[in-house]
Scaffold this motif. Sequence first.
Motif, mmCIF file in Angstrom:
data_model
loop_
_atom_site.group_PDB
_atom_site.id
_atom_site.type_symbol
_atom_site.label_atom_id
_atom_site.label_comp_id
_atom_site.label_asym_id
_atom_site.label_seq_id
_atom_site.Cartn_x
_atom_site.Cartn_y
_atom_site.Cartn_z
ATOM 1 N N GLN A 39 1.005 -1.261 0.025
ATOM 2 C CA GLN A 39 -0.159 -0.076 -0.179
ATOM 3 C C GLN A 39 0.695 1.276 -0.133
ATOM 4 N N THR A 40 2.031 1.110 0.798
ATOM 5 C CA THR A 40 2.776 2.382 0.864
ATOM 6 C C THR A 40 3.526 2.609 -0.516
ATOM 7 N N ALA A 41 3.882 1.770 -1.061
ATOM 8 C CA ALA A 41 4.585 1.678 -2.376
ATOM 9 C C ALA A 41 3.739 2.200 -3.321
ATOM 10 N N LEU A 42 2.209 1.571 -3.335
ATOM 11 C CA LEU A 42 1.696 2.001 -4.436
ATOM 12 C C LEU A 42 0.943 3.741 -4.238
ATOM 13 N N VAL A 43 1.068 4.061 -3.005
ATOM 14 C CA VAL A 43 0.879 5.460 -2.936
ATOM 15 C C VAL A 43 2.090 6.163 -3.322
ATOM 16 N N ARG A 44 3.242 6.001 -2.798
ATOM 17 C CA ARG A 44 4.387 6.574 -3.441
ATOM 18 C C ARG A 44 4.448 6.567 -5.101
#
Length: 182
Positions: A39-44
């Motif tokens: 999720q963090t990687a997708l947001v970034r």
Amino acid sequence: MAHGEVLEFEEYVRTRQDALLRSARRLVPDPVDAQDLLQTALVRTYGRWDGIADKRLADAYLRRVMINTRTEWWRARKLEEVPTEQLPDASVEDSTEQHADRALLMDIMKVLAPKQRSVVVLRHWEQMSTEETAAALGMSAGTVKSTLHRALARLRHELESRDSEEPAGGALEREERERCAA
């Protein structure tokens, strides 16, 4: 970001999220942490989606973001952890040997440094070539090869040391399984 690019990103996530979650799961042992990592990687990545000129490289870009994020988390971890001589036994929910082998492998992977773990995951689980792995991690092909060699040697050593700690009955069962599998 333009509406068309938002739709393109949504479609990309919809089609690739299972494969990307498997990659995240291999980078961090806890399934909840793996979901957080993805999720963090997708947001970034969403914020930089329009900057990715060749969308065929989006998987490699996202994996690199996951590796960087996992490294950030590892560096920021609390140093209150106390190292122990003996690792706790891994609980195995499923009684099949395949599941037990996977749990053992994931447990043993914890002994690797983040860079070593990243190389092993990309080379063996993601089946990336040495050159692709080097590009994804920003290192030379020679560094990938030497890091992989050291990581596999460390995994082998860890597995052998665990086998030597195994009770006599367990060793006999393992020998019997290996003989039957041959």
